[in-house]
Design a protein around this motif. Sequence first.
Motif, PDB file in Angstrom:
ATOM      1  N   ILE A   1       0.752  -1.205   0.210  1.00 20.04           N
ATOM      2  CA  ILE A   1       0.380   0.023  -0.008  1.00 20.04           C
ATOM      3  C   ILE A   1       1.026   1.203   0.133  1.00 20.04           C
ATOM      4  N   HIS A   2       0.693   1.949  -1.009  1.00 24.14           N
ATOM      5  CA  HIS A   2       1.090   3.248  -1.218  1.00 24.14           C
ATOM      6  C   HIS A   2       0.385   4.741  -1.289  1.00 24.14           C
ATOM      7  N   HIS A   3      -0.143   5.515  -0.849  1.00 27.11           N
ATOM      8  CA  HIS A   3      -0.984   6.398  -0.541  1.00 27.11           C
ATOM      9  C   HIS A   3      -0.473   8.069  -0.898  1.00 27.11           C
ATOM     10  N   HIS A   4      -1.303   8.707  -0.873  1.00 26.86           N
ATOM     11  CA  HIS A   4      -0.613  10.383  -1.290  1.00 26.86           C
ATOM     12  C   HIS A   4      -1.771  10.821  -0.755  1.00 26.86           C
ATOM     13  N   TYR A   5      -1.248  12.411  -0.286  1.00 26.95           N
ATOM     14  CA  TYR A   5      -3.005  13.677  -0.408  1.00 26.95           C
ATOM     15  C   TYR A   5      -1.975  14.702  -1.633  1.00 26.95           C
ATOM     16  N   GLY A   6      -2.229  14.722  -2.388  1.00 30.71           N
ATOM     17  CA  GLY A   6      -1.887  15.602  -3.508  1.00 30.71           C
ATOM     18  C   GLY A   6      -0.050  15.385  -3.631  1.00 30.71           C
ATOM     19  N   ASP A   7       0.503  16.271  -3.165  1.00 35.80           N
ATOM     20  CA  ASP A   7       2.387  16.019  -3.483  1.00 35.80           C
ATOM     21  C   ASP A   7       2.513  15.125  -2.012  1.00 35.80           C
ATOM     22  N   THR A   8       1.687  14.896  -0.699  1.00 40.34           N
ATOM     23  CA  THR A   8       2.387  14.741   0.048  1.00 40.34           C
ATOM     24  C   THR A   8       1.750  12.743   0.182  1.00 40.34           C
ATOM     25  N   GLU A   9       3.334  12.144   0.275  1.00 40.48           N
ATOM     26  CA  GLU A   9       3.207  11.047   0.927  1.00 40.48           C
ATOM     27  C   GLU A   9       3.001  11.005   1.785  1.00 40.48           C
ATOM     28  N   VAL A  10       2.139   9.570   2.214  1.00 44.62           N
ATOM     29  CA  VAL A  10       1.495   9.732   3.643  1.00 44.62           C
ATOM     30  C   VAL A  10       1.724   8.091   4.007  1.00 44.62           C
ATOM     31  N   LEU A  11       1.647   7.100   3.288  1.00 51.80           N
ATOM     32  CA  LEU A  11       2.121   5.988   3.619  1.00 51.80           C
ATOM     33  C   LEU A  11       2.889   5.093   2.679  1.00 51.80           C
ATOM     34  N   ARG A  12       3.824   4.384   2.912  1.00 53.10           N
ATOM     35  CA  ARG A  12       4.976   3.634   1.849  1.00 53.10           C
ATOM     36  C   ARG A  12       4.762   2.333   2.245  1.00 53.10           C
ATOM     37  N   ASP A  13       4.731   1.437   0.546  1.00 55.77           N
ATOM     38  CA  ASP A  13       4.180   0.145   0.653  1.00 55.77           C
ATOM     39  C   ASP A  13       4.240  -0.437   1.984  1.00 55.77           C
ATOM     40  N   ILE A  14       3.652  -0.383   2.738  1.00 58.45           N
ATOM     41  CA  ILE A  14       2.720  -0.967   3.923  1.00 58.45           C
ATOM     42  C   ILE A  14       1.792  -2.830   3.137  1.00 58.45           C
ATOM     43  N   THR A  15       3.275  -3.844   3.445  1.00 64.32           N
ATOM     44  CA  THR A  15       2.310  -5.203   3.684  1.00 64.32           C
ATOM     45  C   THR A  15       1.658  -5.599   4.644  1.00 64.32           C
ATOM     46  N   LEU A  16       0.534  -6.502   5.399  1.00 59.78           N
ATOM     47  CA  LEU A  16       0.380  -6.082   6.968  1.00 59.78           C
ATOM     48  C   LEU A  16      -0.923  -7.347   6.821  1.00 59.78           C
ATOM     49  N   ASP A  17      -0.943  -8.024   7.072  1.00 57.64           N
ATOM     50  CA  ASP A  17      -1.575  -9.030   7.412  1.00 57.64           C
ATOM     51  C   ASP A  17      -2.543  -9.033   8.856  1.00 57.64           C
ATOM     52  N   ILE A  18      -3.880  -9.229   8.959  1.00 56.26           N
ATOM     53  CA  ILE A  18      -4.888  -9.181   9.994  1.00 56.26           C
ATOM     54  C   ILE A  18      -5.135 -10.461   9.625  1.00 56.26           C
ATOM     55  N   PRO A  19      -5.109 -11.308  10.609  1.00 55.44           N
ATOM     56  CA  PRO A  19      -5.799 -12.515  11.081  1.00 55.44           C
ATOM     57  C   PRO A  19      -6.855 -12.712  11.567  1.00 55.44           C
ATOM     58  N   SER A  20      -8.019 -13.544  11.649  1.00 57.58           N
ATOM     59  CA  SER A  20      -9.487 -13.562  11.897  1.00 57.58           C
ATOM     60  C   SER A  20      -9.116 -14.425  13.601  1.00 57.58           C
ATOM     61  N   GLY A  21      -9.515 -13.462  14.341  1.00 55.31           N
ATOM     62  CA  GLY A  21      -9.436 -13.820  15.711  1.00 55.31           C
ATOM     63  C   GLY A  21      -8.677 -12.808  16.738  1.00 55.31           C
ATOM     64  N   ARG A  22      -8.001 -12.312  16.096  1.00 54.77           N
ATOM     65  CA  ARG A  22      -6.850 -11.528  16.884  1.00 54.77           C
ATOM     66  C   ARG A  22      -7.238 -10.023  16.529  1.00 54.77           C
ATOM     67  N   ILE A  23      -6.122  -9.228  17.626  1.00 51.03           N
ATOM     68  CA  ILE A  23      -6.678  -7.938  17.351  1.00 51.03           C
ATOM     69  C   ILE A  23      -5.203  -7.317  16.977  1.00 51.03           C
ATOM     70  N   VAL A  24      -5.010  -6.304  16.258  1.00 53.42           N
ATOM     71  CA  VAL A  24      -3.785  -6.092  15.397  1.00 53.42           C
ATOM     72  C   VAL A  24      -3.779  -4.617  15.911  1.00 53.42           C
ATOM     73  N   CYS A  25      -2.944  -3.520  17.108  1.00 54.55           N
ATOM     74  CA  CYS A  25      -2.672  -2.741  17.124  1.00 54.55           C
ATOM     75  C   CYS A  25      -1.604  -2.285  16.488  1.00 54.55           C
ATOM     76  N   ILE A  26      -2.142  -0.165  15.912  1.00 52.61           N
ATOM     77  CA  ILE A  26      -1.461   0.368  15.237  1.00 52.61           C
ATOM     78  C   ILE A  26      -0.560   1.102  15.182  1.00 52.61           C
ATOM     79  N   VAL A  27       0.488   1.989  16.137  1.00 52.72           N
ATOM     80  CA  VAL A  27       0.850   2.728  16.793  1.00 52.72           C
ATOM     81  C   VAL A  27       2.011   2.816  15.627  1.00 52.72           C
ATOM     82  N   GLY A  28       2.545   4.347  16.360  1.00 55.17           N
ATOM     83  CA  GLY A  28       3.418   6.048  15.698  1.00 55.17           C
ATOM     84  C   GLY A  28       3.180   6.871  15.961  1.00 55.17           C
TER      85      GLY A  28
END
Length: 255
Positions: free
Chosen positions: A8-35
């Motif tokens: 996953i890559h994402h931009h808002y206009g010229d602003t790059e927000v996310l770069r090359d995100i690969t992530l699995d959310i398996p069933s029955g688990r809680i995945v926390c995202i921090v930063g």
Amino acid sequence: MDLKAEHIHHHYGDTEVLRDITLDIPSGRIVCIVGPSGCGKSTLLRLLGGLEKPSKGTVMQVGAPPEACLNPLTYIFQDFALLPWRSVRGNVSLVLEDHGLAAAERSRIIDDVLARTKLSEFGDALPKQLSGGMKQRVAIARALAVNPAVMLMDEPLSALDSQTRELLMDDLISLWTRQPFTAVYVTHNLAEAVRLGHKIVVLSRRPGQIREVVELDTPLAERSYGDAALEAQQQHLWGLMRDEAAAADAELLHV
């Protein structure tokens, strides 16, 4: 049902927000995202939930949703998003009313989720009569009512005081222990992440990239406030984030 993000890559206009995100959310688990602030945590959640389309990359739902699932993906927000003129039962009923359910079935589902979230005695109360913690319980009950495949939780406890936050964490752990659910949980609070997360994804400052994925094996029901092992994990997470958090805050001051 699993949720997967690939490159996953994402931009808002010229602003790059996310770069090359690969992530699995398996069933029955809680995945926390921090930063750090502004690293794209909430943006990633919106992409996972289909509210926005990534600039590049794919988000996939893999496998069948649970039986009787009325909505595969559902959100829980920090501001509760309750209708002030509807009672607790009415707010929960709202998400069921377009699914063609008989009144008796809607009532059964509402009774069930109110019991699971300790709200049975407050079904006729209006939101203005509830504390912040109770309002968030209503939001959680509303999400559970559609039996989602994945709950997308955007800093759901950040508007609450510390004591109420601790109680709600206990409630979420109790809910998961009785009937495991799948969730992506965005938070800036590392104590929440180590209490609730089976997997913790640490993003770098903008553009957000995955710095590390931390797996926690301790059962949720055995985690408690002040636990030395959890505090060590929290310190490890902060060590990953400290310098970048300071840099991100300095950047935001100049925006």
